[in-house]
Design a protein around this motif. Structure first.
Motif, PDB file in Angstrom:
ATOM      1  N   VAL A  54      57.182  75.494 -87.483  1.00 37.54           N
ATOM      2  CA  VAL A  54      58.208  76.518 -87.246  1.00 37.54           C
ATOM      3  C   VAL A  54      59.099  76.073 -86.084  1.00 37.54           C
ATOM      4  O   VAL A  54      58.594  75.752 -85.000  1.00 37.54           O
ATOM      5  N   ASP A  55      60.391  76.075 -86.295  1.00 39.24           N
ATOM      6  CA  ASP A  55      61.338  75.749 -85.238  1.00 39.24           C
ATOM      7  C   ASP A  55      61.193  76.774 -84.116  1.00 39.24           C
ATOM      8  O   ASP A  55      61.322  77.990 -84.363  1.00 39.24           O
ATOM      9  N   PRO A  56      60.916  76.341 -82.874  1.00 42.87           N
ATOM     10  CA  PRO A  56      60.761  77.284 -81.760  1.00 42.87           C
ATOM     11  C   PRO A  56      61.960  78.211 -81.572  1.00 42.87           C
ATOM     12  O   PRO A  56      61.810  79.297 -80.993  1.00 42.87           O
ATOM     13  N   LYS A  57      63.145  77.809 -82.066  1.00 39.49           N
ATOM     14  CA  LYS A  57      64.316  78.671 -81.926  1.00 39.49           C
ATOM     15  C   LYS A  57      64.173  79.954 -82.748  1.00 39.49           C
ATOM     16  O   LYS A  57      64.916  80.924 -82.524  1.00 39.49           O
ATOM     17  N   ARG A  58      63.248  79.950 -83.696  1.00 38.91           N
ATOM     18  CA  ARG A  58      63.033  81.152 -84.508  1.00 38.91           C
ATOM     19  C   ARG A  58      62.086  82.144 -83.834  1.00 38.91           C
ATOM     20  O   ARG A  58      61.842  83.229 -84.374  1.00 38.91           O
ATOM     21  N   VAL A  59      61.551  81.762 -82.672  1.00 32.75           N
ATOM     22  CA  VAL A  59      60.567  82.607 -81.965  1.00 32.75           C
ATOM     23  C   VAL A  59      61.146  83.031 -80.621  1.00 32.75           C
ATOM     24  O   VAL A  59      61.492  82.186 -79.786  1.00 32.75           O
ATOM     25  N   THR A  60      61.262  84.339 -80.409  1.00 30.69           N
ATOM     26  CA  THR A  60      61.746  84.901 -79.149  1.00 30.69           C
ATOM     27  C   THR A  60      60.569  85.433 -78.355  1.00 30.69           C
ATOM     28  O   THR A  60      59.738  86.189 -78.886  1.00 30.69           O
ATOM     29  N   LEU A  61      60.485  85.048 -77.077  1.00 31.47           N
ATOM     30  CA  LEU A  61      59.375  85.445 -76.225  1.00 31.47           C
ATOM     31  C   LEU A  61      59.859  86.400 -75.137  1.00 31.47           C
ATOM     32  O   LEU A  61      60.796  86.097 -74.401  1.00 31.47           O
ATOM     33  N   LEU A  62      59.209  87.560 -75.052  1.00 26.21           N
ATOM     34  CA  LEU A  62      59.552  88.569 -74.054  1.00 26.21           C
ATOM     35  C   LEU A  62      58.301  88.956 -73.264  1.00 26.21           C
ATOM     36  O   LEU A  62      57.193  88.945 -73.800  1.00 26.21           O
TER      37      LEU A  62
END
Length: 629
Positions: free
Chosen positions: A487-495
């Motif tokens: 999975v491309d890390p750009k598809r994962v948002t971390l908050l």
């Protein structure tokens, strides 16, 4: 003096006072600042008497004598330090005495460490850490100061530094069982479950009766993926045999055996404040039927907030038991003539299970705050439901399992933000999300979520996790897990964490929630449903992975429950493809939730009270011959 979840010592040496702090006049004089060394010093006999009182647990007498000595020797820091220790051990305000000791002995590492411990107990984490660092600067090889610094850093959520401090303490003192125990809690928070359990095992090997370490291990074991209910309950029963069984005595109760009379219910918890646990048990304190029941809250915490005030105003009687001995609390409960006593903590932090081990009330039950059973013979009942504890598993528990309409309710005294339109309608694809703690997310869960993303074109994932406040290692660890799965890390948002209203509003960013496993969501699932966000969950073989399934079953949403990881992926992918159904469900979820027995707290409280009455009638019908039922 140690701090945190374990008993403090007086001087920070890690040894009993009689072995390391026996005073004589020469040693006393050497510890005092030269500006006061000309003043009359307390005799060695006086000092040793205080030490003897500390070692024998006579803290009230120690306090009285130390107070007298402070009048005669007001510039003697050691006396103020001992007074502070006596107050600390009784749960009283020890801060002024410890501050005075630190003022008189600014270069004494033990005193600075003790002040740090006291400040920690008051929630003053920055000041506590500063004192511990000062103690370490004075005495670099001071294991207890490194340990206390670790505790402050842990609560500040600087977890990597906390781990480092605990490990330094263990290098200096390899037999430091308490450091192993508290290190395990940090490792749990980071999802490093195997390491956490290993630390608990080390602690128990050094100190077999360290009850906190054993509870920590049970807490960690619940998060293991390759373990069954039988093993988990066996470990709880082992805990009961080692720590609790010897405390259960056969005593007659003098509660009036009238099956229909007004009853007194007692609730014991350290979490009568803004805490996830209050969501699931709050209704029982705020919505009880005062014509049939009186409610006493036994609070095992000095921390108070608006939720505390709400509960204090709601109950019949409020008692703070923080710092009181188990015997003293049990005696108070007997004096209050509690009929049914409810544990709201299980094996979670700051529980008072050893009060329940003394069986101070005729009927004792565990519920809500941390479900899972206690393993104690003195605990009569465990409240559950048929989803979290199927009928065929009832016999595995030490307690009698009684079913409620749902294992939890949802007490939300605050206002929720409005539910917004489905995000996917204005975005290029579906947005999945998980707002659960990192400790609940296994490697298998990350891999499954990655497969969901890969099978859903243009999808993305939002993870909102308190531990992600650390923008370094923890965020890197999460993104690398998705990257390894393709999975491309750009598809994962971390908050990270945020104030409550912002946290709830963040649900408006996601279309579908993905429940972690093996430890599923609880309050996060309840909050998400209130915000119109459905959740895909995996019905796990153990209790902690079934709570979301229980909630969804009660709401009639069983089509969101998977029985295998493969089915979990299929459900998520299929639900993401039907935006019309998702749009309709988003607007229906809040009214569905609030009208159910989970969201209708008055109805839920009434159902629980019916169980209380049934239990009481059964007790009244039994022969009044002994405590055990």
């Amino acid at each position: 003096m140690k701090q945190g979840r374990n008993d403090p010592c007086l001087c920070g040496s890690g040894k009993k006072y009689k072995k390391c702090c026996q005073a004589d006049d020469d040693r006393l004089a050497a510890t005092f600042p030269k500006s006061v060394s000309s003043q009359p010093l307390p005799s060695a006999a006086n000092i040793n008497q205080l030490i003897a009182l500390f070692n024998s647990g006579q803290y009230a007498e120690m306090e009285t004598r130390a107070q007298l000595l402070t009048h005669d020797h007001p510039s003697t820091g050691a006396i103020w330090n001992m007074l502070g220790a006596a107050l600390f051990m009784q749960g009283k305000d020890s801060l002024p005495a410890m501050q005075k000791a630190a003022e008189l002995l600014p270069n004494d590492a033990e005193v600075q460490n003790n002040l740090g411990a006291t400040l920690y107990g008051r929630g003053k984490l920055d000041e506590s850490a500063a004192c511990c660092r000062k103690a370490i600067a004075i005495k670099p090889k001071f294991a207890e100061a490194h340990y206390n610094l670790g505790n402050a850093l842990k609560d500040q959520r600087t977890l990597d530094e906390a781990i480092s401090s605990y490990r330094k303490a263990l290098v200096l003192n390899p037999n430091y069982a308490d450091a192993y125990s508290n290190l395990s809690t940090v490792l749990q928070d980071l999802g490093r479950i195997d390491e956490a359990i290993a630390c608990c095992q080390e602690a128990l090997a050094l100190k077999p009766h360290l009850v906190v370490a054993h509870s920590n291990m049970i807490f960690a074991m619940d998060m293991m993926a390759n373990i069954g209910t039988a093993t988990l309950q066996l470990e709880r029963k082992r805990w009961g045999e080692v720590h609790a069984a010897h405390l259960l005595k056969n005593e007659l109760f003098h509660n009036t055996r009238d099956p229909e009379r007004h009853l007194t219910i007692g609730y014991v918890s350290a979490d009568f404040r803004e805490h996830s646990a209050t969501v699931v048990f709050g209704a029982m304190l705020a919505k009880f039927d005062c014509s049939q029941f009186s409610v006493i809250a036994y609070s095992n915490s000095k921390d108070e907030d608006a939720y505390t005030q709400l509960f204090r105003q709601s109950v019949t009687l409020w008692r703070n038991i923080a710092g009181l001995s188990d015997d003293a609390v049990a005696d108070q409960i007997r004096e209050d003539k509690v009929d049914i006593l409810i544990d709201l903590s299980g094996h979670s932090k700051d529980n008072r299970l050893l009060v329940f081990a003394r069986k101070p009330a005729p009927i004792q039950a565990t519920a809500w705050g941390y479900i899972g059973g206690t393993g104690m013979k003195a605990m009569d009942v465990f409240f559950a439901d048929p989803v979290v504890v199927p009928s065929e598993e009832k016999s595995l528990y030490a307690e009698e399992v009684r079913y409620l309409p749902n294992v939890v309710s949802a007490f939300f005294p605050h206002i929720f933000p409005p539910v917004n339109p489905l995000p996917a309608l204005s975005e290029e694809g579906i947005t999945f999300g998980s707002f659960n703690r990192m400790a609940k997310i296994s490697e298998e869960a990350y891999q499954t979520w990655a497969q969901v993303l890969l099978a859903t074109p243009n999808s993305r994932m939002i993870l909102k996790i308190p531990e992600l406040d650390d923008v370094g290692m923890h965020q890197k660890m999460v993104t690398e897990r998705f990257a390894r799965a393709g999975v491309d890390p750009k598809r994962v948002t971390l908050l990270g964490r945020s104030p409550r209203n912002e946290h709830l509003a963040a649900f408006n960013l996601i279309d579908i929630a993905l429940d972690p496993f093996p430890h599923g969501g609880g309050v996060t699932t309840l909050e998400g449903l209130m915000m119109g966000v459905p959740v895909v969950t995996l019905l796990w073989p153990t209790l902690v992975g079934r709570l979301s399934a229980s909630i969804l079953t009660t709401l009639g949403l069983t089509d969101w429950i998977a029985e295998t990881p493969e089915q979990y992926i299929n459900i998520a992918v299929q639900k993401a493809q039907d935006l019309t159904a998702l749009t309709a469900l988003r607007q229906q979820l809040r009214p569905l939730f609030t009208s159910s027995i989970i969201g209708d707290t008055d109805l839920y409280a009434k159902a629980v009270e019916q169980e209380y009455r049934k239990l009481w009638r059964e007790w009244c019908a039994r022969t009044p011959d002994r405590v055990l039922s």
